[in-house]
Design a protein around this motif. Structure first.
Motif, PDB file in Angstrom:
ATOM      1  N   ASP A 261       0.836  -1.209   0.000  1.00 33.49           N
ATOM      2  CA  ASP A 261       0.000   0.000   0.000  1.00 33.49           C
ATOM      3  C   ASP A 261       0.866   1.253   0.000  1.00 33.49           C
ATOM      4  OD1 ASP A 261      -2.256  -1.542   0.010  1.00 33.49           O
ATOM      5  OD2 ASP A 261      -2.637  -1.359   2.163  1.00 33.49           O
ATOM      6  N   VAL A 262       1.978   1.222   0.737  1.00 29.72           N
ATOM      7  CA  VAL A 262       2.901   2.362   0.761  1.00 29.72           C
ATOM      8  C   VAL A 262       3.485   2.585  -0.630  1.00 29.72           C
ATOM      9  CG1 VAL A 262       5.027   3.288   1.756  1.00 29.72           C
ATOM     10  CG2 VAL A 262       3.442   1.977   3.188  1.00 29.72           C
ATOM     11  N   THR A 263       3.902   1.509  -1.276  1.00 25.98           N
ATOM     12  CA  THR A 263       4.447   1.605  -2.632  1.00 25.98           C
ATOM     13  C   THR A 263       3.463   2.255  -3.585  1.00 25.98           C
ATOM     14  OG1 THR A 263       5.862  -0.344  -2.314  1.00 25.98           O
ATOM     15  CG2 THR A 263       5.326   0.265  -4.581  1.00 25.98           C
ATOM     16  N   ASP A 264       2.231   1.759  -3.589  1.00 29.53           N
ATOM     17  CA  ASP A 264       1.224   2.286  -4.516  1.00 29.53           C
ATOM     18  C   ASP A 264       0.875   3.735  -4.202  1.00 29.53           C
ATOM     19  OD1 ASP A 264       1.223  -0.170  -5.708  1.00 29.53           O
ATOM     20  OD2 ASP A 264      -0.631  -0.872  -4.784  1.00 29.53           O
ATOM     21  N   ARG A 297      15.675   2.300  -1.599  1.00 33.40           N
ATOM     22  CA  ARG A 297      15.316   1.479  -2.758  1.00 33.40           C
ATOM     23  C   ARG A 297      14.294   2.181  -3.654  1.00 33.40           C
ATOM     24  NH1 ARG A 297      17.106  -1.065  -5.454  1.00 33.40           N
ATOM     25  NH2 ARG A 297      15.711  -2.825  -5.775  1.00 33.40           N
ATOM     26  N   LEU A 298      13.385   2.959  -3.038  1.00 33.07           N
ATOM     27  CA  LEU A 298      12.411   3.721  -3.821  1.00 33.07           C
ATOM     28  C   LEU A 298      13.125   4.639  -4.807  1.00 33.07           C
ATOM     29  CD1 LEU A 298       9.511   4.885  -4.336  1.00 33.07           C
ATOM     30  CD2 LEU A 298       9.998   6.507  -2.491  1.00 33.07           C
ATOM     31  N   ASN A 300      16.223   4.417  -5.759  1.00 36.81           N
ATOM     32  CA  ASN A 300      17.049   3.620  -6.675  1.00 36.81           C
ATOM     33  C   ASN A 300      16.242   3.122  -7.864  1.00 36.81           C
ATOM     34  OD1 ASN A 300      19.497   3.840  -5.340  1.00 36.81           O
ATOM     35  ND2 ASN A 300      19.163   2.058  -4.064  1.00 36.81           N
ATOM     36  N   VAL A 301      15.064   2.533  -7.596  1.00 38.37           N
ATOM     37  CA  VAL A 301      14.280   1.970  -8.704  1.00 38.37           C
ATOM     38  C   VAL A 301      13.715   3.069  -9.595  1.00 38.37           C
ATOM     39  CG1 VAL A 301      13.704  -0.112  -7.412  1.00 38.37           C
ATOM     40  CG2 VAL A 301      12.125   1.813  -7.373  1.00 38.37           C
ATOM     41  N   LEU A 302      13.546   4.265  -9.041  1.00 35.70           N
ATOM     42  CA  LEU A 302      13.093   5.391  -9.854  1.00 35.70           C
ATOM     43  C   LEU A 302      14.252   6.097 -10.550  1.00 35.70           C
ATOM     44  CD1 LEU A 302      10.397   6.956  -7.492  1.00 35.70           C
ATOM     45  CD2 LEU A 302      10.030   5.515  -9.506  1.00 35.70           C
ATOM     46  N   LYS A 303      15.488   5.599 -10.304  1.00 35.39           N
ATOM     47  CA  LYS A 303      16.700   6.132 -10.938  1.00 35.39           C
ATOM     48  C   LYS A 303      16.942   7.596 -10.578  1.00 35.39           C
ATOM     49  CE  LYS A 303      16.660   2.891 -14.820  1.00 35.39           C
ATOM     50  NZ  LYS A 303      15.669   1.985 -14.217  1.00 35.39           N
ATOM     51  N   VAL A 304      16.630   7.942  -9.325  1.00 38.74           N
ATOM     52  CA  VAL A 304      16.858   9.304  -8.830  1.00 38.74           C
ATOM     53  C   VAL A 304      18.185   9.329  -8.068  1.00 38.74           C
ATOM     54  CG1 VAL A 304      16.011  11.143  -7.317  1.00 38.74           C
ATOM     55  CG2 VAL A 304      14.387   9.766  -8.656  1.00 38.74           C
ATOM     56  N   PRO A 305      19.206  10.032  -8.549  1.00 38.97           N
ATOM     57  CA  PRO A 305      20.458  10.163  -7.769  1.00 38.97           C
ATOM     58  C   PRO A 305      20.138  10.846  -6.437  1.00 38.97           C
ATOM     59  CG  PRO A 305      20.750  10.933 -10.034  1.00 38.97           C
ATOM     60  CD  PRO A 305      19.283  10.756  -9.835  1.00 38.97           C
ATOM     61  N   HIS A 306      20.735  10.365  -5.367  1.00 38.90           N
ATOM     62  CA  HIS A 306      20.359  10.901  -4.057  1.00 38.90           C
ATOM     63  C   HIS A 306      21.462  10.680  -3.038  1.00 38.90           C
ATOM     64  CE1 HIS A 306      19.277   6.634  -3.916  1.00 38.90           C
ATOM     65  NE2 HIS A 306      19.497   6.698  -2.612  1.00 38.90           N
ATOM     66  N   ASP A 307      21.351  11.395  -1.941  1.00 36.18           N
ATOM     67  CA  ASP A 307      22.202  11.191  -0.771  1.00 36.18           C
ATOM     68  C   ASP A 307      21.333  10.736   0.390  1.00 36.18           C
ATOM     69  OD1 ASP A 307      24.401  11.989  -2.156  1.00 36.18           O
ATOM     70  OD2 ASP A 307      24.858  13.746  -0.923  1.00 36.18           O
ATOM     71  N   VAL A 308      21.915   9.916   1.267  1.00 33.59           N
ATOM     72  CA  VAL A 308      21.260   9.542   2.519  1.00 33.59           C
ATOM     73  C   VAL A 308      21.933  10.328   3.634  1.00 33.59           C
ATOM     74  CG1 VAL A 308      20.716   7.666   4.111  1.00 33.59           C
ATOM     75  CG2 VAL A 308      20.712   7.248   1.638  1.00 33.59           C
ATOM     76  N   TRP A 397      12.187  14.807  -1.427  1.00 39.95           N
ATOM     77  CA  TRP A 397      12.523  14.666  -0.005  1.00 39.95           C
ATOM     78  C   TRP A 397      11.750  13.490   0.572  1.00 39.95           C
ATOM     79  CZ3 TRP A 397      16.275  17.859   1.792  1.00 39.95           C
ATOM     80  CH2 TRP A 397      16.533  19.023   1.072  1.00 39.95           C
ATOM     81  N   VAL A 398      12.496  12.489   1.048  1.00 41.15           N
ATOM     82  CA  VAL A 398      11.893  11.353   1.751  1.00 41.15           C
ATOM     83  C   VAL A 398      12.542  11.275   3.120  1.00 41.15           C
ATOM     84  CG1 VAL A 398      11.391   8.889   1.733  1.00 41.15           C
ATOM     85  CG2 VAL A 398      11.541  10.132  -0.429  1.00 41.15           C
ATOM     86  N   MET A 399      11.735  11.345   4.165  1.00 40.42           N
ATOM     87  CA  MET A 399      12.238  11.320   5.540  1.00 40.42           C
ATOM     88  C   MET A 399      11.722  10.086   6.264  1.00 40.42           C
ATOM     89  SD  MET A 399      11.546  15.375   6.157  1.00 40.42           S
ATOM     90  CE  MET A 399      10.571  15.595   4.676  1.00 40.42           C
ATOM     91  N   THR A 400      12.478   9.607   7.228  1.00 40.70           N
ATOM     92  CA  THR A 400      12.024   8.497   8.056  1.00 40.70           C
ATOM     93  C   THR A 400      12.023   8.933   9.509  1.00 40.70           C
ATOM     94  OG1 THR A 400      14.211   7.531   8.501  1.00 40.70           O
ATOM     95  CG2 THR A 400      13.133   6.898   6.430  1.00 40.70           C
TER      96      THR A 400
END
Length: 488
Positions: A261-264, A297-298, A300-308, A397-400
């Protein structure tokens, strides 16, 4: 098909030693006794004849053997192919192609199709390498160099890459033709300068200008910054085009079956767009639930270069940048990402965002982020290092967070909050495969030799892990893998 050792003879021995105790428990049955007798021959230096005899006995006893008897027969064909039996190589190619074709109705499994086709092409190449093999006629054959395994891997990869390159070439030709057609229709509505700079989106890939010029460029420090950022000022930088969302969704659902559900929910943001853009999102869940890995991984699969960016202990407002007049002057986090990756829409994973420091003596991280999270302010953010308005609205922006308790109300108000679920025991088979793959990679081992948990190992772990923390599950799997090494 998982393997148990890097050498084919060692693998046959390890396989036989693992299976024979199960067969001995039913050795009074004629079929089991025959299989046990032939299986024992694999514990010594077995050749093609011994494996063929075992394969014939397995076929004869197929109706009496347990459910994994079919995998035993497939393993024998793999052994035969590696030992030079080219008919077995053709059988393996047929098996791989049949399995790949059977996955067509199941999009969540498509991620496995290309490796199967690659394997099929490799096995067919092996069969085509032996002039003495009459099955393929008298025509020219593939040149045989190295071992069977090396030939299968080399030609399978080579032929798959040729197909992929040709597919990309055709797609690029189609895109260019469509762009030229659309350019002809829009030429009267846009200047040639705009078209050349990429401001007409259909003329090339989607793009955006981040900043037009460096402010106060006549000062000493301004000249230095202007030289540093010259290749970006006034230039249209590419945005990340939307990849195949069906494949992206399948990959995430396979790796995180408990978070479908989170993925969708997140991928729904991207469906109507031509480039990747996700609303600022906070994934909230219990420690060890896998939310940080999901965020990585989100992107990565969307091919978005990013930093953690681990946020534990961050105690100032450096995310917003520091003025150039200081020796420690640097651009804001989004501008730094844009210049590093040379795209207008990179990503940032802010891990454990609730753990930033609360002191406002040198600024506070939550406050620094606010300007980036609303389109109205992000599209004209005044970077203190650039000293000019910058469009950072395309940054993802993805935050945890483990909890929302320590997050400021303004930050929560600007983000979409999604509850990230805990994995459950029923997800153990899928989760264990990825955990074992990670462990193998961390030890520098070839992932082709990944051996899934067997029934006994799975039952033992399921009895101790009802669900919850993936860290705890990983420790249990590491113990199981250590026990295997002690047994051998």
């Amino acid at each position: 098909m998982p393997f148990l050792a890097k050498d084919i003879q060692q693998d046959m021995q390890a396989f036989a030693e693992r299976v024979m105790p199960r067969l001995r428990r039913k050795a009074d049955h004629a079929h089991f006794a025959m299989v046990l007798d032939r299986m024992g021959e694999l514990t010594v230096n077995a050749g093609v004849d011994e494996v063929k005899e075992l394969s014939n006995v397995l076929d004869l006893a197929a109706t009496s053997l347990p459910g994994d008897g079919r995998s035993w027969r497939l393993r024998c064909r793999i052994y035969l192919a590696h030992l030079g039996d080219h008919r077995a190589a053709v059988d393996l190619a047929r098996e791989a192609l049949t399995t790949a074709a059977a996955l067509e109705p199941y999009p969540s499994e498509w991620v496995h199709v290309v490796p199967m086709i690659t394997a099929a092409l490799g096995w067919l190449s092996l069969a085509a390498s032996d002039p003495a093999f009459p099955y393929l006629g008298d025509e020219a054959r593939v040149l045989r160099r190295g071992t069977a395994a090396q030939l299968v891997a080399r030609y399978g990869k080579l032929l798959t890459e040729v197909i992929e390159i040709q597919a990309r070439t055709v797609a690029a030709d189609d895109t260019q033709a469509a762009s030229r057609k659309l350019l002809g229709a829009t030429a009267g509505q846009a200047s040639s300068a705009q078209i050349q700079e990429g401001y007409v989106e259909a003329a090339s890939q989607p793009s955006a200008v981040v900043f037009n010029q460096v402010g106060n460029a006549n000062t000493g420090e301004g000249k230095k910054v202007a030289r540093e950022l010259d290749e970006f000022a006034g230039k249209a930088l590419p945005l990340v085009p939307v990849p195949d969302l069906t494949m992206a969704r399948a990959a995430l659902r396979a790796e995180f079956p408990y978070a479908t559900d989170v993925t969708d929910h997140i991928l729904a943001d991207i469906v109507p767009r031509s480039y990747v853009r996700i609303r600022p999102t906070i994934l909230v869940g219990s420690p060890g639930s896998g939310k940080s890995r999901f965020a990585r991984r989100l992107l990565n699969v969307l091919k978005v270069p990013h930093d953690v960016v681990p946020c534990g202990g961050v105690s100032d407002g450096a995310f917003a940048g520091t003025p150039r007049r200081w020796t420690t002057g640097e651009p804001s986090l989004p501008v730094a990402l844009i210049t590093r990756y040379r795209i207008a829409g990179p990503g940032a994973v802010l891990d454990e965002i609730e753990k930033v420091g609360t002191s406002r003596h040198n600024g506070q991280a939550h406050d620094a982020l606010l300007a980036f999270l609303e389109h109205e302010t992000a599209c004209r953010f005044h970077d203190p290092y650039v000293q000019a308005p910058c469009d950072v609205s395309h940054v993802t922006w993805v935050m945890t967070a483990n909890s929302l308790d320590d997050l400021s109300a303004p930050l929560r108000d600007r983000c979409r909050v999604i509850r990230f679920p805990e994995p459950r025991c029923q997800h153990l088979p899928a989760l264990s495969r990825y955990i074992i793959t990670d462990i193998m990679a961390e030890h520098g081992l070839d992932q082709r030799w990944v051996v899934p948990l067997d029934e006994i190992e799975m039952e033992a772990i399921a009895g101790l892990w009802p669900g919850g923390s993936l860290r705890k599950l990983r420790r249990m799997i590491e113990v199981a893998l250590s026990a295997r090494r002690l047994q051998h």
